[in-house]
Design an enzyme around this catalytic site. Structure first.
Site, PDB file in Angstrom:
ATOM      1  N   ASN A  62      -7.262  -6.344 -12.187  1.00 27.13           N
ATOM      2  CA  ASN A  62      -7.262  -6.905 -10.834  1.00 27.13           C
ATOM      3  C   ASN A  62      -8.631  -6.912 -10.169  1.00 27.13           C
ATOM      4  O   ASN A  62      -8.747  -7.305  -9.004  1.00 27.13           O
ATOM      5  CB  ASN A  62      -6.285  -6.123  -9.941  1.00 27.13           C
ATOM      6  CG  ASN A  62      -4.851  -6.258 -10.402  1.00 27.13           C
ATOM      7  OD1 ASN A  62      -4.429  -7.325 -10.838  1.00 27.13           O
ATOM      8  ND2 ASN A  62      -4.099  -5.170 -10.325  1.00 27.13           N
TER       9      ASN A  62
ATOM     10  N   GLU B 141     -20.610 -10.257 -17.021  1.00 28.98           N
ATOM     11  CA  GLU B 141     -21.738  -9.548 -16.400  1.00 28.98           C
ATOM     12  C   GLU B 141     -22.285 -10.304 -15.189  1.00 28.98           C
ATOM     13  O   GLU B 141     -23.490 -10.420 -15.000  1.00 28.98           O
ATOM     14  CB  GLU B 141     -22.820  -9.250 -17.436  1.00 28.98           C
ATOM     15  CG  GLU B 141     -22.286  -8.362 -18.549  1.00 28.98           C
ATOM     16  CD  GLU B 141     -23.352  -7.714 -19.388  1.00 28.98           C
ATOM     17  OE1 GLU B 141     -24.457  -7.487 -18.866  1.00 28.98           O
ATOM     18  OE2 GLU B 141     -23.069  -7.426 -20.562  1.00 28.98           O
TER      19      GLU B 141
END
EC number: 1.3.8.6
Length: 438
Positions: free
Chosen positions: A183, A414
């Protein structure tokens, strides 16, 4: 260890690996373009070399060139031969980690503990050569070097460094980095993984789930970030086999298929206090790791882009349509010119950033700028190269479609393209736009 020392180590190790020679195929020819092209004849006038348009080569040290060339030989002779079937069958070869450890390219910027201690530019050149073969292989190396070894070296105790870094540097241990959760992707501050302190037995109990974790199904060590009872974010070193720890593989990926990706599931995992990273207690810890990894990505994606450019160029020269090579088409030449321009500008920006890193002058915003730019441009280049190859462009034997699919993931992980835009926007305006009304 000095740069010259690691260069000698790389060369001496190479002979021990006994790299086999593989027959050249058309699909791998583009990766060797630099070896096969005839150098322009020397003259008193400068001659433009499309393979190095702004003469990057002259800005590298002799050691950086030697390190790069040695690793390039390994990548082309040992990895290029494996990647087609590894990607097709979704197989991660653990032996590659041992081989890279033997070469000394894991955690290469770390000084001591069995690591090479090379420059940031040398590290970037290594990731460029590795991703020229495959982003999945580079992802494994980035995680090991920047997301596992870096936090132990930077935030860990001396005992932790001595215990883990030598094995990680040799490739005997493989690590992973647990931050992203089901989440919480771009918002790690909302993490739900919890660490409860147990003073009675000097341990912490970790519970939670991490997902999209490179290396996790095959990892020996897990660097996991969790929120503690004092609301601080701390890093923990988990070891394979701890009770309640599992790392199921994520199946069915269409990207990074040659690397192992999975989850980290922690069901009341008891971790001793000695496995807490003592020198950081906030999101600055994982963000510092990510900035180090993102720097390597900025170089790496340009290696993939270079492969696509060289492949598209050679294909356009060889492919005859309407009685002439495709390369005679103005639209094709424009695409090649655009590719070359973006790669060249990206590489020189990477070089500047690397030099700034070695002078401790680099900022996270600089890294975000290049991660965003170079990943986006590399993905565009892969798509354009696939277009030049026509129907053949979707065949994995030409490798371009694999790079395009890989770069879709690299452009996302990233820090997504848009998240890095918000990082830059905050620096430009002084206003954060990650959340509304705060």
């Amino acid at each position: 260890m000095s740069l010259r020392g690691v260069s000698a180590r790389l060369l001496s190790r190479r002979s021990g690996l006994r790299f086999p020679r593989f027959p050249r195929t058309w699909s791998s020819a583009a990766a060797h373009t630099e070896k096969t092209q005839i150098r322009p004849a020397k003259s008193s006038r400068p001659v433009f070399d499309w393979k190095d348009p702004l003469i990057l080569e002259e800005q590298l040290t002799a050691d950086e060139k030697l390190i790069r060339d040695t690793f390039r030989n390994y990548c082309q002779e040992r990895l290029m031969s494996r990647i087609l079937l590894a990607n097709r069958n979704e197989v991660f070869h653990r032996d590659i980690v041992y081989e890279m450890g033997e070469l000394g390219v894991l955690g290469p910027t770390i000084k001591g503990y069995g690591c090479a201690g090379v420059s940031s530019v040398a590290y970037g050149l290594l990731t460029r050569e590795l991703e020229r073969v495959d982003s999945g292989y580079r992802s494994m190396m980035s995680v090991q070097s920047s997301l596992v070894m870096h936090p132990i070296y930077t935030y860990g105790s001396e005992e932790q460094r001595q215990k883990y870094l030598p094995g990680l540097a040799k490739g005997e241990l493989l690590g992973c980095f647990g931050l992203t959760e089901p989440n919480h992707g771009s918002d790690p501050g909302g993490m739900e993984t919890r660490a409860r302190h147990n003073p009675s037995n000097q341990s912490y109990t970790l519970s939670g789930t991490k997902t999209w974790i490179t290396n996790s199904p095959v990892a020996d060590l897990f660097i996991v970030w969790a929120r503690c009872e004092d609301n601080c974010i701390r890093g923990f070193i988990l070891e394979k086999g701890m009770r309640g720890l599992s790392a199921p593989r994520i199946e069915g990926k269409f990207s990074l298929r040659a690397s192992a990706t999975g989850m980290i599931i922690m069901d009341s995992v008891e971790v001793p206090e000695e496995n807490v990273l003592p020198n950081v207690s906030s999101l600055a810890g994982p963000f510092g790791c990510l900035n180090t990894a993102r720097y390597g990505i900025t170089w790496g994606v340009l290696g993939a882009a270079e492969f696509c450019l060289h492949t598209a160029r050679q294909y356009a020269l060889d492919r005859i349509q309407f009685g002439v090579p495709l390369a005679r088409n103005q639209l094709v030449q424009k695409k090649l010119a655009d590719m070359l321009t973006e790669i060249t500008l990206g590489l020189h920006a990477c070089l500047q950033l690397g030099r700034l890193k070695d002078q401790d002058k680099a900022t996270p915003e600089m890294v975000s700028m290049l991660k965003r730019n170079n990943c986006g441009k590399a993905l565009d280049i892969a798509r354009q190269a696939r277009d030049i190859l026509g129907g053949n462009g979707i065949s994995d034997e030409y490798h371009v479609i694999r790079h395009a699919m890989n770069l879709e993931a690299v452009n996302t992980y990233e820090g997504t393209h848009d998240i890095h835009a918000l990082i830059l926007g905050r620096a430009i305006t002084g206003i954060q736009a990650f959340t509304v009304g705060k």
